[in-house]
Design a protein around this motif. Sequence first.
Motif, PDB file in Angstrom:
ATOM      1  N   ILE A  47       0.845  -1.189   0.000  1.00  0.00           N
ATOM      2  CA  ILE A  47       0.000   0.000   0.000  1.00  0.00           C
ATOM      3  C   ILE A  47       0.880   1.238   0.000  1.00  0.00           C
ATOM      4  O   ILE A  47       2.091   1.157   0.247  1.00  0.00           O
ATOM      5  CB  ILE A  47      -0.955   0.040   1.223  1.00  0.00           C
ATOM      6  CG1 ILE A  47      -0.141   0.076   2.528  1.00  0.00           C
ATOM      7  CG2 ILE A  47      -1.911  -1.135   1.214  1.00  0.00           C
ATOM      8  CD1 ILE A  47      -0.995   0.301   3.770  1.00  0.00           C
ATOM      9  N   GLU A  48       0.260   2.373  -0.245  1.00  0.00           N
ATOM     10  CA  GLU A  48       0.983   3.636  -0.150  1.00  0.00           C
ATOM     11  C   GLU A  48       0.730   4.245   1.231  1.00  0.00           C
ATOM     12  O   GLU A  48      -0.285   3.962   1.874  1.00  0.00           O
ATOM     13  CB  GLU A  48       0.541   4.581  -1.256  1.00  0.00           C
ATOM     14  CG  GLU A  48       0.925   4.065  -2.641  1.00  0.00           C
ATOM     15  CD  GLU A  48       0.699   5.093  -3.725  1.00  0.00           C
ATOM     16  OE1 GLU A  48       1.167   4.870  -4.858  1.00  0.00           O
ATOM     17  OE2 GLU A  48       0.059   6.127  -3.448  1.00  0.00           O
ATOM     18  N   LYS A  49       1.681   5.057   1.663  1.00  0.00           N
ATOM     19  CA  LYS A  49       1.528   5.684   2.973  1.00  0.00           C
ATOM     20  C   LYS A  49       0.222   6.488   3.007  1.00  0.00           C
ATOM     21  O   LYS A  49      -0.237   7.002   1.998  1.00  0.00           O
ATOM     22  CB  LYS A  49       2.725   6.563   3.308  1.00  0.00           C
ATOM     23  CG  LYS A  49       2.982   7.687   2.370  1.00  0.00           C
ATOM     24  CD  LYS A  49       4.252   8.429   2.781  1.00  0.00           C
ATOM     25  CE  LYS A  49       4.515   9.573   1.799  1.00  0.00           C
ATOM     26  NZ  LYS A  49       5.798  10.269   2.103  1.00  0.00           N
ATOM     27  N   ARG A  50      -0.336   6.528   4.182  1.00  0.00           N
ATOM     28  CA  ARG A  50      -1.604   7.189   4.487  1.00  0.00           C
ATOM     29  C   ARG A  50      -2.821   6.349   4.081  1.00  0.00           C
ATOM     30  O   ARG A  50      -3.946   6.730   4.407  1.00  0.00           O
ATOM     31  CB  ARG A  50      -1.699   8.588   3.887  1.00  0.00           C
ATOM     32  CG  ARG A  50      -0.748   9.575   4.550  1.00  0.00           C
ATOM     33  CD  ARG A  50      -0.982  10.994   4.057  1.00  0.00           C
ATOM     34  NE  ARG A  50      -0.544  11.168   2.682  1.00  0.00           N
ATOM     35  CZ  ARG A  50       0.692  11.511   2.341  1.00  0.00           C
ATOM     36  NH1 ARG A  50       1.623  11.660   3.270  1.00  0.00           N
ATOM     37  NH2 ARG A  50       1.017  11.660   1.064  1.00  0.00           N
ATOM     38  N   GLN A  51      -2.587   5.215   3.405  1.00  0.00           N
ATOM     39  CA  GLN A  51      -3.714   4.340   3.113  1.00  0.00           C
ATOM     40  C   GLN A  51      -4.028   3.473   4.325  1.00  0.00           C
ATOM     41  O   GLN A  51      -3.279   3.435   5.301  1.00  0.00           O
ATOM     42  CB  GLN A  51      -3.412   3.463   1.888  1.00  0.00           C
ATOM     43  CG  GLN A  51      -3.480   4.192   0.568  1.00  0.00           C
ATOM     44  CD  GLN A  51      -3.365   3.243  -0.612  1.00  0.00           C
ATOM     45  OE1 GLN A  51      -2.574   2.297  -0.595  1.00  0.00           O
ATOM     46  NE2 GLN A  51      -4.140   3.502  -1.647  1.00  0.00           N
ATOM     47  N   SER A  52      -5.154   2.766   4.246  1.00  0.00           N
ATOM     48  CA  SER A  52      -5.564   1.857   5.309  1.00  0.00           C
ATOM     49  C   SER A  52      -5.353   0.418   4.866  1.00  0.00           C
ATOM     50  O   SER A  52      -5.349   0.109   3.671  1.00  0.00           O
ATOM     51  CB  SER A  52      -7.050   2.048   5.620  1.00  0.00           C
ATOM     52  OG  SER A  52      -7.337   3.374   5.902  1.00  0.00           O
ATOM     53  N   VAL A  53      -5.190  -0.445   5.864  1.00  0.00           N
ATOM     54  CA  VAL A  53      -5.021  -1.866   5.562  1.00  0.00           C
ATOM     55  C   VAL A  53      -5.563  -2.676   6.744  1.00  0.00           C
ATOM     56  O   VAL A  53      -5.558  -2.201   7.895  1.00  0.00           O
ATOM     57  CB  VAL A  53      -3.535  -2.199   5.298  1.00  0.00           C
ATOM     58  CG1 VAL A  53      -2.688  -1.996   6.547  1.00  0.00           C
ATOM     59  CG2 VAL A  53      -3.376  -3.606   4.750  1.00  0.00           C
ATOM     60  N   ALA A  54      -6.051  -3.867   6.433  1.00  0.00           N
ATOM     61  CA  ALA A  54      -6.570  -4.752   7.485  1.00  0.00           C
ATOM     62  C   ALA A  54      -6.060  -6.163   7.271  1.00  0.00           C
ATOM     63  O   ALA A  54      -5.946  -6.630   6.127  1.00  0.00           O
ATOM     64  CB  ALA A  54      -8.103  -4.740   7.485  1.00  0.00           C
ATOM     65  N   PHE A  55      -5.749  -6.818   8.380  1.00  0.00           N
ATOM     66  CA  PHE A  55      -5.268  -8.192   8.350  1.00  0.00           C
ATOM     67  C   PHE A  55      -6.234  -9.056   9.151  1.00  0.00           C
ATOM     68  O   PHE A  55      -6.781  -8.620  10.163  1.00  0.00           O
ATOM     69  CB  PHE A  55      -3.868  -8.306   8.981  1.00  0.00           C
ATOM     70  CG  PHE A  55      -2.889  -7.271   8.523  1.00  0.00           C
ATOM     71  CD1 PHE A  55      -2.206  -6.489   9.448  1.00  0.00           C
ATOM     72  CD2 PHE A  55      -2.642  -7.081   7.184  1.00  0.00           C
ATOM     73  CE1 PHE A  55      -1.297  -5.539   9.040  1.00  0.00           C
ATOM     74  CE2 PHE A  55      -1.730  -6.130   6.763  1.00  0.00           C
ATOM     75  CZ  PHE A  55      -1.062  -5.349   7.694  1.00  0.00           C
ATOM     76  N   TRP A  56      -6.374 -10.284   8.704  1.00  0.00           N
ATOM     77  CA  TRP A  56      -7.313 -11.198   9.346  1.00  0.00           C
ATOM     78  C   TRP A  56      -6.579 -12.417   9.896  1.00  0.00           C
ATOM     79  O   TRP A  56      -5.588 -12.878   9.295  1.00  0.00           O
ATOM     80  CB  TRP A  56      -8.372 -11.623   8.327  1.00  0.00           C
ATOM     81  CG  TRP A  56      -9.295 -12.694   8.804  1.00  0.00           C
ATOM     82  CD1 TRP A  56     -10.415 -12.552   9.561  1.00  0.00           C
ATOM     83  CD2 TRP A  56      -9.189 -14.097   8.520  1.00  0.00           C
ATOM     84  NE1 TRP A  56     -11.013 -13.767   9.779  1.00  0.00           N
ATOM     85  CE2 TRP A  56     -10.273 -14.742   9.147  1.00  0.00           C
ATOM     86  CE3 TRP A  56      -8.280 -14.872   7.808  1.00  0.00           C
ATOM     87  CZ2 TRP A  56     -10.486 -16.108   9.082  1.00  0.00           C
ATOM     88  CZ3 TRP A  56      -8.472 -16.246   7.730  1.00  0.00           C
ATOM     89  CH2 TRP A  56      -9.571 -16.851   8.367  1.00  0.00           C
TER      90      TRP A  56
END
Lengths: 114, 114
Positions: free
Chosen positions: A13-22
Amino acid sequence: EAGVAQSPRYKIIEKRQSVAFWCNPISGHATLYWYQQILGQGPKLLIQFQNNGVVDDSQLPKDRFSAERLKGVDSTLKIQPAKLEDSAVYLCASSQSPLSGEQFFGPGTRLTVL
Amino acid sequence: DQQVKQNSPSLSVQEGRISILNCDYTNSMFDYFLWYKKYPAEGPTFLISISSIKDKNEDGRFTVFLNKSAKHLSLHIVPSQPGDSAVYFCAASASQGSQGNLIFGKGTKLSVKP
């Protein structure tokens, strides 16, 4: 016996984006952990759940990281917004109880923040 | 401040010889110690553990020695095999007041040459 499952395995991802892990722990394991492993370092605990309650989140950067374990089984770790220094492998582990000793780890999610 | 230290980032050993991996700790409250083995792109897998009431624990080719007075433990692998090539992490926990959280060292990369 199925092991600890994690997804995705890789995320860019690019900085300032969001991400989620499961994470899906081993069946019957009440305790769930999220670790961050930066390249060249050992895993560092971010948060520990006992069933669906937080036991220890003292090292979780709460301004950008959040985690939940609804219903005491699966868990999600979120980063919003991501920074360059968040690039790491995020490991989920589970154990039968906090003091059972051995923790079982999933394969991890490798996050790259550009 | 690192509470668990693995001062050798890497170790190279000939197949059939002994591998000795070392770990030092600073927190006298630690009373349970574990060794994990990690292959690339996989999560750490539990190898062997030792409680502070013992000074030696053996499991097949793997033996862990604990010297409480020196706050030092070591993992011996005899005989070493090429499949043992991996990163080895030392981890420690305190049964009192820490909910069993594991503190990891930075790891030692073992290479066993045929």
